[in-house]
Design an enzyme around this catalytic site. Structure first.
Site, PDB file in Angstrom:
ATOM      1  N   THR A 152       0.739  -1.198   0.006  1.00 30.43           N
ATOM      2  CA  THR A 152      -0.154   0.218   0.055  1.00 30.43           C
ATOM      3  C   THR A 152       0.812   1.265  -0.046  1.00 30.43           C
ATOM      4  O   THR A 152       1.795   1.368   0.699  1.00 30.43           O
ATOM      5  CB  THR A 152      -1.098   0.016   1.471  1.00 30.43           C
ATOM      6  OG1 THR A 152      -1.660  -1.130   1.166  1.00 30.43           O
ATOM      7  CG2 THR A 152      -1.757   1.218   1.409  1.00 30.43           C
ATOM      8  N   GLY A 191       2.963  -2.793   8.503  1.00 31.48           N
ATOM      9  CA  GLY A 191       3.284  -2.993  10.005  1.00 31.48           C
ATOM     10  C   GLY A 191       5.041  -3.254  10.156  1.00 31.48           C
ATOM     11  O   GLY A 191       5.473  -3.863   9.603  1.00 31.48           O
ATOM     12  N   GLU A 434      -6.606  -5.737   4.127  1.00 29.60           N
ATOM     13  CA  GLU A 434      -7.202  -6.843   3.316  1.00 29.60           C
ATOM     14  C   GLU A 434      -8.092  -6.809   2.201  1.00 29.60           C
ATOM     15  O   GLU A 434      -9.049  -7.703   2.228  1.00 29.60           O
ATOM     16  CB  GLU A 434      -6.923  -8.153   4.211  1.00 29.60           C
ATOM     17  CG  GLU A 434      -5.873  -8.312   5.023  1.00 29.60           C
ATOM     18  CD  GLU A 434      -4.546  -8.776   3.990  1.00 29.60           C
ATOM     19  OE1 GLU A 434      -4.651  -8.945   3.098  1.00 29.60           O
ATOM     20  OE2 GLU A 434      -3.617  -8.409   4.300  1.00 29.60           O
TER      21      GLU A 434
END
Lengths: 669, 669
Positions: A152, A191, A434
């Site tokens: 992303t 993350g 997701e």
């Protein structure tokens, strides 16, 4: 757990329970041996005490939260590595210990190392060549390096083809040059990317010999292995505070003409040869695998969060007394209010419904994956359509369930010590990541519209959409039948009716002169609703069928309560969707009033077993982590104990009194 | 605002707008002079710079957040006191500056001094004798003392009669002895109670001469005015971290035989004489006033939060581009997706609907209060019933609206820098405080059931429930009419039908042998739904009628867009409640399909004015406080600027690397 004094209301509730709680726990776990295994694993992890905080993390600063998360995640990985050596186990341990309810008990608000094992290692395994796997997986598995996965960007999430980061092959040096051509090209969200990972799989547009070949995966070193300093050309940092998951260290990454060796492109599927020749992937569909796997795991995670929330809210509602509807009687437990039962019991049923549907989807996933290996891709689109709508509906339902449980606990549910707000933060995030839910529902809708057209054209339909033919065949719907099977059947009629209306509306708009894309867009609100209706039909049918199978060897007492839960779930959704049934089936006003009565009777029947049903989820207090939900029901004592942990309470007078309040009151500020 | 470069998409959107934005702003404010006044007030407050944080508060620890809130609240009070002296104004300034959107811009996550002016001062004014007012209000108004209001206890919120704190009169010393007889008797929740207030109005069960006279208000000093140390017998502290409002310093309070002078009981209504004689209140209904006032204010607050959320999400959706439905065209603005319009436009309409309904309720409140002063209490129950359901429905709708806007911003809506999560935390709290929503809906339902029985008995009905007679009179409903007026009418028919069904079900259950209370409880899910249906009917009618009135002198362009919004709102809710209309009116499948088409056409018609409509809410960037929503649309730049403010980003390597990560990777942990 029974060492402390148990709340008298809970003792009474447990003594009223009509079924054997352990029997249900074993059924949920999939067998007594699996319950045993789970309990052993929980004991083994929790006795390490990594989850115990001196000061609860909600009182820390954002930076301290990160530091605590690193400490805990590191100790967890150390532990896992020890077991790996002792027991010679592989990835299963990672998943069993770090994933699901147990993992989130230790790292309540997310872990900065999650993507290392959820995305970094699996992508190496899925997309690396044998040589690449040999080189990287060992290092990653042993945590010699820490990786993450960056797809992303600031400007693009859903639309992967729109990603802007480029990887341009330079045949002179046999390197790829990775670059972020704009601010919106910065990677954003991964993350662990901010301050934790030193390696990263970067998804980028591959350019070679002046031609773009779309998105491919590249391994990029971010930080020096010794000093952890960002390498030249690497702009890395964290994206800031969020609604939840503040332990995950989500980061941004800008790349300024960063060169990596050719061997750092993952080349299991597509390749770039030394001279820059691009060799195509045998099948681009193979990479769907990981994505679908993650969605199936997600549905299961949602069950864990719902189970925790309904356990907390149900136990609290048994302990809490309020109001006095009858003048001379004591205040009833709030669980006796039918409005409260209405909020909670469907949540208990939802846990079972989604858990069984997740298992069913998991089996299907394994079958389809096996077929894929042998080159058979026929069922891939169906699986994809199912995983999309089930992900969307399960995350949306779970968010609503957790939030409803929180609100059902009144003001005390607003306390972080109830753990309900933190759970909501984690669950609602899943509505977006997701695959954003609306986008996913529209993906399923595409499959449904195609299925409708196939049905009209008389071709074979895959099992989960076979019901469409009932409507396209023009057969008259049978008279409305208010049995359980009849209701489930009605949901299929509704779904087919809605798909049909969408198809008709798209065609009508095309005839009026719109392009297919514009006609689709104008109909898209209805398309998402058709997709949801399809999913509801599947969920009801699966829950019903799988419960029947699961209960074959169960005691009659347990069978009874589980079938009451199925009934409740089906009737609840019938009443929720009563407008749809009125539109597409021959349900009558009398049917509806009977169903309403059936629903209210089911609430009464389930009432005595409510606490038993949530006890059966068998969530240890350390995992539940809620002042309101603990097994012993010491709700008020725990609320006070938690309050006293606030650092503000360590001093009778805060320094801001002297700095501001006193001068304000004395007119001297 | 126009000094910085404006995003090109927003420039285009604004140039497309068909109406005059300032005209709408003036209409919303109630006149151009009121817009002017508001703007001046905003400028005057914001130029002080109190709202500007060195480090955004989301990065601070819980304790630091409190300290920052005290600093800001003190500076705000100082400022207000200065103006008071300069301009000789009273409470209005408090409300205008501290309440609503402006106040929450400065103290984003609540203020520890709010209850001082929202509850402490008004209660003194409402329940104190003239002498008490003379003594206390001046001191409070001048902030010589800081007060709060403590009613809710650990064990009791909703059920005020169940409060356990006692105030026992001792005629020997002419004192009251205040006492918390148990842990659950501890006061729990009052804002500012923890470390801020030095005085408190405590609600307690009054005992005199061995008899309990119910809940009364007492002024208790909590802390020494000089040292701020808690006084003997006062156990005070904070209740801990919460989902939101972490600046409010919510506290607990235990009282151990604390003695206060007799004069510290607020005695405007009931009195205890020196010898301990209790003299009854002339009317217990008089105390309803404050509660209803607060609820009306709340409905207005909800509009502010919704307006902020839709402004942010709409502007972001105009700036954000994603996906490529048509192969050769650029990625569209996500505002062009009809599913996105579906999520946002009803939110824009909701702001207007609730704002006009709040005004309407406010007028009614003032009329009824005036009637009360002259002893006429006839319309009090109707006002009470309305304020209950409007509070419940407006807070629930606002929470859903804000959350839907957040989700509509995808991942970026999860960032605290979007301000959407913090808004949600504040809005969802309102679903619980000032009357839990389910409890409030059931209070309205009691009024509706009574009205039904009155209608059946042919007595006069109050205006807002007069529609019930249509059904009780047995007249056949007219054929379904899909005009706007017809749809609003249909909602009244639905509400009446639902109330009638509830009454029938309660009676049926009583005939089956249940007590009235148990029959009520068994029917309570349906009762909340009837109550909501009643509220929806009122909302639709009020929104429609008030818009007509408001628009009398508006330009045709503005009238057109405002009437489109009303249409959208009514059609949206018709489609949401289509099951109810199918049950209780003669709406047909063809009507429904036409309404769906009408709805989709309205979305298209409103699309070009979407940005203009939210611009008209005229929310300054400092008040909106959102990286995604600022007037200039520099979304991505602001997201990055905000990220860089994170203290974690001040160092390239966090110390936890050396403490944990490096030892982990090198096998030395």
């Amino acid at each position: 757990m029974t060492k402390t004094k148990i709340n008298a209301d809970l003792i009474k509730e447990r003594s009223k329970c009509t079924f054997n709680i352990t029997e249900l726990t074993n059924l949920i776990d999939g067998g007594a041996h699996l319950t045993e295994e789970r309990k052993k694993r929980e004991e083994k992890v929790l006795k390490e005490g990594i989850h115990i905080d001196q000061v609860p993390s909600e009182y820390l600063s954002h930076k301290e939260k990160y530091e605590l998360a690193i400490k805990k995640a590191s100790l967890m990985f150390k532990l896992l590595r020890k077991w790996q050596e002792e027991e010679n186990t592989g990835m299963e341990n990672y998943r069993a210990v770090l994933g699901g309810a147990l993992g989130s008990a230790i790292l309540e608000d997310g872990s900065p190392l999650t993507l290392h094992y959820v995305m970094f290692i699996p992508t190496l395994m899925g997309q690396g060549t044998v040589e690449q796997q040999a080189y990287w997986i060992g290092r990653a598995f042993n945590v010699d390096i820490i990786g993450t996965y960056a797809q992303t960007e600031l400007g693009h999430g859903t639309f992967v083809r729109g990603l802007e980061t480029t990887a341009t092959y330079d045949p002179k040096t046999k390197e790829f040059v990775l670059h972020s051509p704009s601010l919106t090209a910065y990677k954003w969200w991964p993350g662990g990317l901010a301050h934790t990972a030193n390696y990263c799989i970067v998804m980028a547009q591959l350019y070679t010999a002046g031609k773009c070949h779309g998105i491919h995966a590249f391994i990029v070193q971010l930080r020096d292995e010794e000093t952890h300093m960002p390498l030249p050309g690497i702009k890395v940092g964290e994206i800031g505070a969020k609604l939840g998951m503040n332990g995950t260290n989500n980061g941004f990454l800008g790349l300024e003409h960063v060169r990596i060796p050719r061997e750092h492109m993952l080349m299991k599927n597509a390749k770039v040869l030394e001279d820059g020749t691009y060799v195509n992937s045998p099948s681009s569909k193979l990479t769907y695998g990981t994505m679908m796997f993650v969605r199936v795991v997600l549905v299961n995670d949602m069950c864990n969060y719902m189970a925790k929330a309904v356990t907390t809210a149900t136990r609290y509602s048994a302990v809490r007394h309020q109001s006095q509807p009858k003048p001379d009687e004591p205040e009833p437990q709030i669980l006796d209010y039918v409005t409260q039962q209405h909020k909670l019991f469907v949540g208990i049923a939802s846990v079972h419904a989604f858990k069984l549907s997740a298992n069913w989807l998991w089996n299907m996933y394994n079958n389809v994956t096996a077929e894929l290996e042998s080159g058979d891709m026929e069922r891939l689109p169906e699986l994809h359509a199912l995983s999309c709508c089930l992900k969307a509906v399960s995350t949306a339902d779970a968010a609503q369930c957790v939030e409803r449980c929180r609100l059902a606990c009144g003001g005390h549910g607003y306390m972080l010590s109830s753990n309900l707000p933190t759970s909501y933060g984690l669950v609602t995030a899943a509505c977006t990541y997701e695959g954003e839910n609306t986008v996913l529902l529209l993906q399923t809708a595409r499959y449904l519209v195609k299925a409708w057209q196939q049905a009209a054209g008389a071709s074979q339909l895959t099992p989960t959409v076979a019901y469409i033919r009932r409507v396209t065949s023009g057969r008259r719907a049978p008279p409305f039948d208010s049995s359980l099977a009849g209701l489930i059947d009605a949901f299929h009629t509704v779904a087919a009716g809605k798909i049909g209306l969408c198809v008709a509306n798209i065609e009508k708009r095309q005839k009026e002169g719109l392009s297919y894309e514009d006609a689709w867009n104008m109909t898209s609100v209805q398309l998402t609703q058709a997709s949801e209706a399809h999913c509801r039909a599947i969920l009801l049918l699966t829950y019903h069928e799988q419960t029947e199978m699961q209960c074959k060897n169960a005691s009659p007492e347990l069978r009874e309560v589980l079938s009451q839960l199925v009934d409740l779930y089906v009737v609840y959704w019938t009443l929720q969707c009563v407008g749809d049934l009125l539109r597409f089936t021959s349900i009558s006003e009398r049917d509806i009033e009977r169903l309403q009565r059936w629903y209210e009777d089911l609430l009464s029947q389930l009432r005595p077993n409510a606490v038993g049903l949530v006890d059966a989820f068998d969530i240890r207090d350390e995992i539940l982590h809620s002042a309101l939900g603990a097994y012993d029901g010491r709700v008020y004592e725990r609320l006070m104990e938690e309050a006293l942990k606030s650092p503000l309470n360590a001093e009778p007078v805060n320094r801001s009194f002297h700095q501001y309040l006193k001068p304000l009151m004395q007119g001297k500020l």
